[in-house]
Scaffold this active site. Structure first.
Site, mmCIF file in Angstrom:
data_model
loop_
_atom_site.group_PDB
_atom_site.id
_atom_site.type_symbol
_atom_site.label_atom_id
_atom_site.label_comp_id
_atom_site.label_asym_id
_atom_site.label_seq_id
_atom_site.Cartn_x
_atom_site.Cartn_y
_atom_site.Cartn_z
ATOM 1 N N GLU A 282 34.708 39.271 40.049
ATOM 2 C CA GLU A 282 36.188 39.197 39.960
ATOM 3 C C GLU A 282 36.823 40.378 40.707
ATOM 4 O OE1 GLU A 282 37.759 36.628 38.343
ATOM 5 O OE2 GLU A 282 36.144 35.810 37.139
HETATM 6 C C1 FAD Z 1 26.227 37.011 38.636
HETATM 7 C C2 FAD Z 1 27.260 36.856 39.704
HETATM 8 C C3 FAD Z 1 28.186 35.819 39.612
HETATM 9 C C4 FAD Z 1 29.135 35.652 40.617
HETATM 10 N N1 FAD Z 1 29.982 34.565 40.564
HETATM 11 C C5 FAD Z 1 30.752 34.281 41.636
HETATM 12 C C6 FAD Z 1 31.484 33.051 41.700
HETATM 13 O O1 FAD Z 1 31.471 32.238 40.766
HETATM 14 N N2 FAD Z 1 32.188 32.782 42.822
HETATM 15 C C7 FAD Z 1 32.242 33.653 43.876
HETATM 16 O O2 FAD Z 1 32.900 33.342 44.844
HETATM 17 N N3 FAD Z 1 31.561 34.830 43.849
HETATM 18 C C8 FAD Z 1 30.815 35.157 42.767
HETATM 19 N N4 FAD Z 1 30.099 36.324 42.738
HETATM 20 C C9 FAD Z 1 30.167 37.250 43.864
HETATM 21 C C10 FAD Z 1 30.938 38.520 43.538
HETATM 22 O O3 FAD Z 1 32.293 38.204 43.402
HETATM 23 C C11 FAD Z 1 30.650 39.536 44.646
HETATM 24 O O4 FAD Z 1 29.303 39.949 44.497
HETATM 25 C C12 FAD Z 1 31.588 40.714 44.583
HETATM 26 O O5 FAD Z 1 32.887 40.314 44.953
HETATM 27 C C13 FAD Z 1 31.139 41.857 45.499
HETATM 28 O O6 FAD Z 1 30.870 41.404 46.775
HETATM 29 P P1 FAD Z 1 29.491 41.826 47.498
HETATM 30 O O7 FAD Z 1 28.401 41.511 46.558
HETATM 31 O O8 FAD Z 1 29.461 41.211 48.844
HETATM 32 O O9 FAD Z 1 29.576 43.370 47.620
HETATM 33 P P2 FAD Z 1 30.252 44.237 48.845
HETATM 34 O O10 FAD Z 1 31.545 43.637 49.145
HETATM 35 O O11 FAD Z 1 29.229 44.289 49.929
HETATM 36 O O12 FAD Z 1 30.388 45.590 48.155
HETATM 37 C C14 FAD Z 1 29.322 46.524 48.012
HETATM 38 C C15 FAD Z 1 29.881 47.853 47.516
HETATM 39 O O13 FAD Z 1 30.827 48.351 48.485
HETATM 40 C C16 FAD Z 1 32.084 48.528 47.885
HETATM 41 N N5 FAD Z 1 33.133 48.144 48.821
HETATM 42 C C17 FAD Z 1 33.237 47.003 49.538
HETATM 43 N N6 FAD Z 1 34.372 47.007 50.258
HETATM 44 C C18 FAD Z 1 34.992 48.160 49.986
HETATM 45 C C19 FAD Z 1 36.208 48.753 50.419
HETATM 46 N N7 FAD Z 1 37.060 48.138 51.234
HETATM 47 N N8 FAD Z 1 36.522 49.957 49.950
HETATM 48 C C20 FAD Z 1 35.705 50.616 49.077
HETATM 49 N N9 FAD Z 1 34.561 50.104 48.629
HETATM 50 C C21 FAD Z 1 34.205 48.890 49.078
HETATM 51 C C22 FAD Z 1 32.098 47.612 46.672
HETATM 52 O O14 FAD Z 1 33.025 48.031 45.683
HETATM 53 C C23 FAD Z 1 30.665 47.705 46.207
HETATM 54 O O15 FAD Z 1 30.485 48.838 45.420
HETATM 55 C C24 FAD Z 1 29.173 36.544 41.711
HETATM 56 C C25 FAD Z 1 28.255 37.596 41.777
HETATM 57 C C26 FAD Z 1 27.300 37.752 40.805
HETATM 58 C C27 FAD Z 1 26.305 38.857 40.939
#
Ligand code: FAD
Length: 603
Positions: A412
């Protein structure tokens, strides 16, 4: 099936409050909604959800942990039979169309098991609501009744392997077929909650460069689901990738407008966030109950560990977290409901107005998400600690709760992204004049530079606590003022400063929510009968003031140097000055009551 009763005296305050205005304005207690304002209907639904969780969800935890999703699906249907899945759906499509307080209450109670709560959020929140708020008449008629009854299950597919936080930068593509009848979708979505057993997915893909949403049924040609992820926690939920390989989606299944997918994505996440906040509070309540139960029977040094000051301190802190969390969540949904109650549901623009009313509280929703997820993270961690060695092994509930809570800080919108949203949104509103932040900063700067003042006298119940909230607001404005003066618009690139301002904002909202709830309780029941809430508020204020002062110092030290730094630090110390409460004694009192009652309750 629960029934919607039209209450003669609605519980929700009528005042429409602007999002983010808590930083500048003072609220009266009759303007805020608190858990003590639940009406009969709210209480009945809360009881139904509680019983459903205890009698249906909890006995099936092991099966769901082992991915028996037939159990999960049948539980969604049972929840449907009770009406619990109908509350967010308009009456025109067979729903109950209840207030957001009701949605939050259900999320809070369902959270007794995080695996199912995640499924619940995926289905009733981000799964269903895109259609409720953005669907066409035909889409609503076709899908909403079946989603409400649990006949079909919803999911929301925004993230991709290479773009989670940066979701608008997705690779999935959609192209209209030459006969104009279908969109052909290609790409892959990642980590999709409920994917293993869901029937209907809101999928985001780009038409050219236009980010757009589609309603995709799992039976559409070219749609397939990847394997289950092996997760650290919430193992009772399903998380899989989905694969779109020339997936044929009927043109009428485009959701909303071409190029407006971001409006859907962001609005839905907003609602997802307040529901998640409510679930975090519910999860923390269960952990505290487990921790107290264990602490009361585990002996060390010939005493039960619940008698040790350092264990009692943890129990008190957990209770304070839950009290504050409840205050923030229900205050926020109360504001949303007040704004929603002003929308003329019969007007052609009703849905647009509803979306606007929800978007208004984007800052508060992000605050609840960040604060709630970090609060429950603390509570489950300390629960493991109270269980000692048993906390580290699977047979005891502390271990699973610890693993389950971790995801809340990631999905979220990660907490980093939400912190940036909080400060970014406030600054945007300030720059556009929607929020009078800049005049307030200027007024404060003039005030502090003109030398020490005797301070305003505040009278009435909780005068001291309300004064502290005022100081917290000033500290935040002072630090934000110093930072914006130095960086102007470029402050957006100073993430650490944006994060520190978000922390001050979050803590201020938490402090004020706690104070207003307690003040309302004192007004209703008197001071003596409110000693527990007063103690919890005082403990929270003390720790929040430390966080705010330290964040303000961090900002000031980054934007000023030399004499200017020294002057600003002197001002900061003046704004942060107060006589501390005896938190050791207060925590003892709180712990005493919690241990005696065996769970979080005010009475
Ligand atoms: C169990 C689970 C259920 C999920 N369910 C859903 C779902 O139903 N639908 C869906 O669409 N997604 C879902 N997700 C995905 C989830 O929303 C994403 O994993 C989350 O938004 C983070 O994206 P990412 O994993 O690509 O991390 P990244 O975006 O790669 O982030 C990695 C790290 O970098 C930081 N970061 C990234 N960008 C910035 C920035 N601009 N400034 C500062 N820090 C930054 C982040 O805060 C984080 O600490 C789910 C994930 C999990 C693990």
């Amino acid at each position: 099936m629960i029934e919607k009763v039209y209450m003669a005296t609605p519980a929700i305050p009528k005042t429409k409050i602007s999002g983010g205005s808590f930083l500048l304005e003072e609220r009266r207690t009759d303007e805020v909604f608190t858990p003590e304002d639940f009406n009969e209907q709210h209480q009945l639904i809360g009881q139904t959800a509680d019983e459903f969780a205890l009698n249906e969800i909890v006995p099936n935890i092991e099966k769901m942990e082992h991915k028996d999703f037939s159990v999960t699906r049948s539980l969604l249907k049972k929840a449907g039979e009770l009406g619990l899945t109908y509350v967010d759906i308009p009456e025109a499509y067979g729903g109950l169309e209840m207030d957001k307080v009701t949605s939050a209450i259900i999320g809070d109670r369902i959270a007794k098991y995080a695996g199912f709560a995640t499924t619940w959020g995926g289905h009733t929140g981000i799964g269903m609501l895109p259609i409720v708020y953005f669907g066409t008449e035909e889409q609503k008629k076709k899908y909403l009744p079946r989603l409400a009854s649990g006949e079909i299950v919803g999911a929301y597919a925004l993230s991709e392997a290479s773009s989670g936080s940066d979701a608008l930068n997705c690779r999935a593509r959609a192209e209209l077929s030459s006969d104009g009848k279908h969109y052909i979708l290609n790409g892959e979505k990642m980590w999709i909650t409920n994917a293993g057993f869901a029937d209907l997915f809101t999928v985001f893909a780009k038409i050219g460069e236009k980010f757009t949403a589609f309603l995709v049924e799992k039976t559409f040609p070219g749609f397939s689901i990847g394997g289950e992820e092996h997760k650290m926690g919430i193992r009772g939920s399903s998380t899989c990738p989905i694969i779109l390989n020339d997936c044929k989606v009927p043109a009428e299944n485009l959701l909303g407008e071409i190029g407006k997918g971001h409006v859907i994505a962001f609005n839905i996440l907003n609602i997802g966030r307040f529901k998640l906040g409510a679930m975090c509070v519910g999860g923390a309540r269960v952990s505290l109950e487990n921790a107290i139960g264990y602490a009361k029977q585990r002996k060390a040094f010939n005493k039960v560990i619940a008698d040790f000051g350092l264990v009692r301190e943890k129990i008190a802190n957990m209770a304070v977290g839950i009290y504050t969390g409840e205050s923030m969540v229900y205050r926020t949904v109360g504001m949303m409901d007040a704004a929603l109650s002003e929308v003329d549901k019969s007007s052609a623009d009703a849905m647009k107005e509803i979306r606007k009313a929800i978007e208004e509280y984007a800052v508060e929703c992000s605050i609840i998400k960040v604060w709630g997820s970090e609060m429950v993270g603390y509570v489950v961690d300390e629960t493991v600690q109270i269980y000692g060695g048993y906390g580290f092994v699977e047979e005891y509930p502390a271990e699973r709760a610890y693993r389950d809570a971790r995801i809340n800080r990631i999905f979220e919108g990660t907490n980093e992204i939400n912190r940036l949203i909080i400060t970014g949104f406030l600054l945007k509103r300030a720059m556009s004049g929607q929020l009078a932040l800049m005049p307030a900063i200027k007024k404060l700067m003039d005030e502090v530079l003109s030398g020490p003042s005797t301070g305003e006298e505040i009278e009435g119940p909780l005068a001291e606590e309300r004064k502290l909230v005022g100081q917290a607001k000033k500290l935040g404005l002072f630090a934000a003022g110093a930072a914006t003066q130095k960086y102007m618009q470029a402050i957006q690139d100073q993430q650490e400063i944006m994060g520190a301002i978000a922390d001050m904002t979050i803590e201020t909202y938490a402090m004020e929510s706690s104070v207003l709830r307690t003040q309302k309780l004192v007004e209703r029941n008197g001071k003596a009968a409110s000693s527990l809430p007063i103690a919890m508020t005082r403990v929270y204020l003390t720790q929040a003031m430390d966080t705010i002062e330290s964040a303000a110092k961090k900002v000031i030290a980054a934007v000023a140097e030399g004499d200017m730094l020294r002057t600003q630090l002197a001002i900061l110390r003046r704004l942060a000055k107060y006589e501390p409460f005896n938190t050791i004694e207060l925590r003892q009192q709180i712990a005493e009551k919690m241990i005696e009652r065996g769970k979080f309750t005010l009475a």
